[in-house]
Design a protein around this motif. Structure first.
Motif, PDB file in Angstrom:
ATOM      1  N   UNK A  34       0.829  -1.191   0.000  1.00 18.20           N
ATOM      2  CA  UNK A  34       0.000   0.000   0.000  1.00 18.20           C
ATOM      3  C   UNK A  34       0.864   1.241   0.000  1.00 18.20           C
ATOM      4  N   UNK A  35       0.282   2.398   0.211  1.00 16.40           N
ATOM      5  CA  UNK A  35       1.054   3.643   0.174  1.00 16.40           C
ATOM      6  C   UNK A  35       2.015   3.747   1.353  1.00 16.40           C
ATOM      7  N   UNK A  36       3.288   3.946   1.046  1.00 18.38           N
ATOM      8  CA  UNK A  36       4.325   4.073   2.065  1.00 18.38           C
ATOM      9  C   UNK A  36       5.147   5.319   1.749  1.00 18.38           C
ATOM     10  N   UNK A  37       5.333   6.167   2.734  1.00 10.43           N
ATOM     11  CA  UNK A  37       6.131   7.387   2.577  1.00 10.43           C
ATOM     12  C   UNK A  37       7.334   7.294   3.508  1.00 10.43           C
ATOM     13  N   UNK A  38       8.529   7.250   2.921  1.00  8.36           N
ATOM     14  CA  UNK A  38       9.760   7.188   3.706  1.00  8.36           C
ATOM     15  C   UNK A  38      10.399   8.574   3.686  1.00  8.36           C
ATOM     16  N   UNK A  39      10.346   9.251   4.813  1.00 10.21           N
ATOM     17  CA  UNK A  39      10.993  10.548   4.945  1.00 10.21           C
ATOM     18  C   UNK A  39      12.432  10.274   5.379  1.00 10.21           C
ATOM     19  N   UNK A  40      13.359  10.478   4.465  1.00 11.42           N
ATOM     20  CA  UNK A  40      14.741  10.059   4.692  1.00 11.42           C
ATOM     21  C   UNK A  40      15.662  11.264   4.679  1.00 11.42           C
ATOM     22  N   UNK A  41      16.250  11.571   5.830  1.00 10.39           N
ATOM     23  CA  UNK A  41      17.195  12.670   5.915  1.00 10.39           C
ATOM     24  C   UNK A  41      18.498  12.340   5.207  1.00 10.39           C
ATOM     25  N   UNK A  42      19.315  13.362   5.021  1.00  9.52           N
ATOM     26  CA  UNK A  42      20.599  13.182   4.337  1.00  9.52           C
ATOM     27  C   UNK A  42      21.456  12.170   5.085  1.00  9.52           C
ATOM     28  N   UNK A  43      22.020  11.209   4.339  1.00 10.67           N
ATOM     29  CA  UNK A  43      22.938  10.246   4.927  1.00 10.67           C
ATOM     30  C   UNK A  43      22.297   9.174   5.768  1.00 10.67           C
ATOM     31  N   UNK A  44      20.973   9.014   5.666  1.00 11.27           N
ATOM     32  CA  UNK A  44      20.293   8.050   6.541  1.00 11.27           C
ATOM     33  C   UNK A  44      20.103   6.684   5.903  1.00 11.27           C
ATOM     34  N   UNK A  45      20.692   6.450   4.737  1.00  5.90           N
ATOM     35  CA  UNK A  45      20.616   5.135   4.116  1.00  5.90           C
ATOM     36  C   UNK A  45      19.320   4.879   3.384  1.00  5.90           C
TER      37      UNK A  45
END
Length: 720
Positions: A27-38
């Protein structure tokens, strides 16, 4: 069992947040990924885990990115995880593949139109039809404006209203741009060619208007991943929605704080609004930064914590995972040449100490700033490469200007002052000192030629000394011919091919890259933020540019600005994104001695507000450990006891109270309430001497002792 164990192996080594992203339900997934977080590891692991567990088939996955390099990295990682068959492509590559495949059906046997590599030639012709004379830089700006319009789903007849609504800084009057836009579209049709935006639109049209095409595309692609989702434009979003066809197996990855391409039509609104647009969406935040030291991460957090606007709602507070490193350095110089020379000297020292040149980057706001660093690095014998732009002397406008300067030696009198002669010669290529365009490629062209004028001013300020007789000499003013020889020498020196060198890059072109050591230069008002950032939204994007620059550094970070562009030039202020500088004792004074005239004024360590995280450099703020506008958590009763104790000690020593401790130090003590010697000495204003004299008493007062308990009836005097 083997399949199960393979999918479980994918989870090995992931941190808790990454694991949550990988194992999130369909389903809908939003990954908020900061700089350098893999983020790349998380998203490829999610695809691999689902494929290896049998939840999905790899050949039904379409992963879209914004660069071919990112797509290639994604495919390589999936292969390493034991998953093949995933289609990882850029939006344009995916659309082109589909349009070519379905062209015989969609075009009813006609050949697919040729795809334009560049709009510039047709835009130049379109401008002429609209009555505008353009050079290559102006044509690039018009092409960029047309790309923005088409990416934003704006038609020529809608352009004027849309540009006004978006507060576009247009290269010409909006009505004239609309005329060029319309003429360009007509020329494309008559020439039987399409551009990249047309190709995306064709992919959308094929799916939206042809049921058989839609069914075939949607049968092939059932699970979607979009990287760098904050950079999606309305046309790309329309294509994504066509691919989905109402389905919701969509994973998006992005960081609103790295939204820096809005001028191209990109918008973070789709990322910001993802949970609202997709009810029941899973949202995961990746905040563990594996790239940068805690010191670099702290500064990045401090800068972005001041952000405002829609993107700020999704900002992430990163947590550094690497061992501690050196504090970021802030340096102030009298002028840009001094700044460039100092950067080159430090690059030389880093290389000599063992840092590979390829692990060092010098980042600036505009490409026109590169020349000073190309020259300084050349003189310091440090190899370099220019990322995302031509070297200064290889730029078309600079080569054209050098031809004009050589030709001018035959027409401009030799006694003409060099700067005047250069300005006059450059008028032949359309340059004028008071005619700077508003922005874009035309502005960069103007600034590149302005840099030649600045070089002439600097060169003329050092007249050649000619020997006359055995013991005498005379100064000879430099001529235009001398200056041409100097430019030829510099061009030859900077054209030496390099393979492994220090990277020179604009902040925009540095996104997605990282280095061990990063120099962020030219951090002054008018440059960062640029003078063309007039709205709140534009200023906030400039702040995010600085954030992106900071987060490129793994270990070592240098921030600098010059108080003037050239020696003796008009004073400039530091970037508003840096805190107000404490100038006490650091500024140069007229008539001061040699030490005060050194170009490098001082070195300042970064201190963050313990309440909001903003960077502090003003002395009183650093002492308090917080911004003056942040709420105080002072212990009023302790503060009163400290004041009474200070008064008694000062009276006994027959010195003013501030000699014992300043008011700011007392406030800091009452707010921070140190319980150990290490915490006490960390407060600015308490050095080893005062720690020895007053440390025991202060710690006792903080612990609850009364003034009478720590103040003997007889006090002692301190020897001067």
């Amino acid at each position: 069992m083997a399949v199960h164990s393979a999918s479980e192996r994918v989870l090995a080594g992931l941190d808790p947040e990454q694991r949550s992203a990988v194992t999130a339900p369909a389903g809908p997934v939003c990954i908020l990924a900061g700089a350098g977080t893999g983020k790349t590891r998380a998203v490829t692991s999610r695809i691999a885990h689902r494929a290896l567990s049998g939840e999905i088939s790899a050949r039904h996955v379409l992963a879209v990115t914004f660069t071919a390099r990112a797509a290639a990295e994604m495919r390589a990682r999936l292969t390493a995880l034991g998953v093949g068959g995933v289609q990882a492509r850029t939006f344009h590559a995916a659309a082109l593949r589909q349009v070519r495949y379905f062209a015989p059906r969609l075009l009813e046997g006609r050949a697919m139109p040729e795809l334009l590599d560049s709009k510039v030639r047709l835009v130049t012709l379109a401008a002429a039809k609209a009555g505008l004379r353009t050079d290559r830089a102006a044509a690039r700006d018009l092409a960029g404006e047309i790309e923005w319009a088409k990416s934003s789903l704006v038609e020529p007849g809608e352009y004027v209203v849309a540009a006004a609504k978006a507060m576009r800084d247009t290269p010409h009057e909006p009505a004239r741009v609309a005329e060029v836009f319309a003429a360009y579209e007509r020329l494309k049709r008559s020439n039987g060619v399409i551009d990249f935006e047309d190709m995306l639109r064709a992919a959308v049209w094929g799916i939206e208007e042809h049921r058989d095409v839609a069914e075939q595309v949607r049968a092939q692609y059932r699970h979607f991943v979009v990287d760098e989702y904050q950079d999606v434009n309305p046309l790309q979003q329309r294509l994504l929605e066509a691919w989905l066809g109402g389905r919701d197996d969509l994973t998006v990855v992005g960081d609103a704080s790295q939204t820096i391409y809005s001028f191209t039509g990109a918008t973070s609104s789709y990322l910001v609004d993802f949970p609202r647009r997709n009810r029941g969406a899973t949202v995961v935040r990746l905040v563990r930064d594996y790239r940068s030291t805690p010191q670099v991460v702290g500064l990045a957090n401090a800068v972005i914590s001041q952000a405002r606007g829609a993107e700020a709602r999704l900002r992430l507070e990163l947590v550094g995972q690497r061992p501690p490193g050196p504090e970021p350095e802030l340096r102030i110089f009298t002028d840009e040449p001094a700044e460039a020379n100092a950067v080159a000297a430090r690059c030389r020292a880093l290389v000599d100490a063992g840092t590979p040149a390829r692990e060092i980057a010098v980042l600036f706001r505009t490409n026109a700033q590169s020349e000073a660093y190309e020259k300084a690095l050349t003189e310091a014998r440090v190899p370099y490469v220019v990322q995302g732009a031509e070297r200064f002397f290889e730029r078309a406008e600079v080569r054209q200007a050098m031809v004009a300067l050589r030709a001018a030696t035959r027409s401009i009198p030799g006694e003409t002052p060099l700067p005047t002669a250069v300005v006059e010669a450059l008028s032949a290529v359309g340059w004028a000192p008071d005619a700077a365009p508003t922005g874009g490629a035309a502005r960069e062209r103007w600034e590149a030629l302005a840099a030649l004028v600045q070089l002439a001013e600097e060169y003329a300020a050092a007249p050649e000394v000619l020997p006359i007789g055995p013991a005498a000499s005379v100064e000879r003013p430099v001529t235009l011919a001398d200056f041409n020889d100097e430019l030829a020498r510099r061009a030859a020196a900077q054209h030496v091919p390099t393979v492994d060198g220090v990277t020179l890059a604009s902040l925009h072109s540095a996104k997605g890259l990282e280095w061990d050591a990063v120099f962020l230069v030219g951090l002054s008002e008018g440059t960062l933020p640029t003078t063309y950032a007039k709205t709140v939204e534009q200023v906030e994007e400039e702040r995010r540019l600085l954030y992106v620059g900071i987060t490129r550094a793994r270990q070592w970070l240098w921030l600098s600005y010059a108080s003037a562009r050239s020696p003796g030039g008009r004073a400039r202020r530091p970037s508003r994104f840096l805190p107000q500088l404490d100038r006490s004792g650091g500024a140069e004074r007229a008539g001061a001695g040699p030490a005060a005239r050194r170009p490098e004024r001082r070195r300042t360590q970064i201190v963050s507000c313990r309440i909001c995280g903003a960077t502090l450099l003003a002395g009183p703020d650093r002492k308090l450990g917080r911004c003056p506008t942040c709420p105080s958590d002072i212990d009023e009763e302790l503060h009163e006891r400290l004041r009474e104790w200070r008064q008694r000690v000062a009276a006994g020593q027959r010195v003013p109270a501030y000699v014992v401790f300043t008011d700011a130090t007392l406030v800091a003590l009452a707010e921070r309430r140190p319980g150990r010697t290490e915490e006490l000495i960390a407060i600015a204003g308490i050095g080893p001497r005062k720690l020895g004299l007053y440390g025991e008493a202060v710690l006792a007062l903080v612990a609850g002792a009364g003034v009478d308990d720590v103040c003997p009836e007889k006090t002692f005097e301190i020897s001067p």
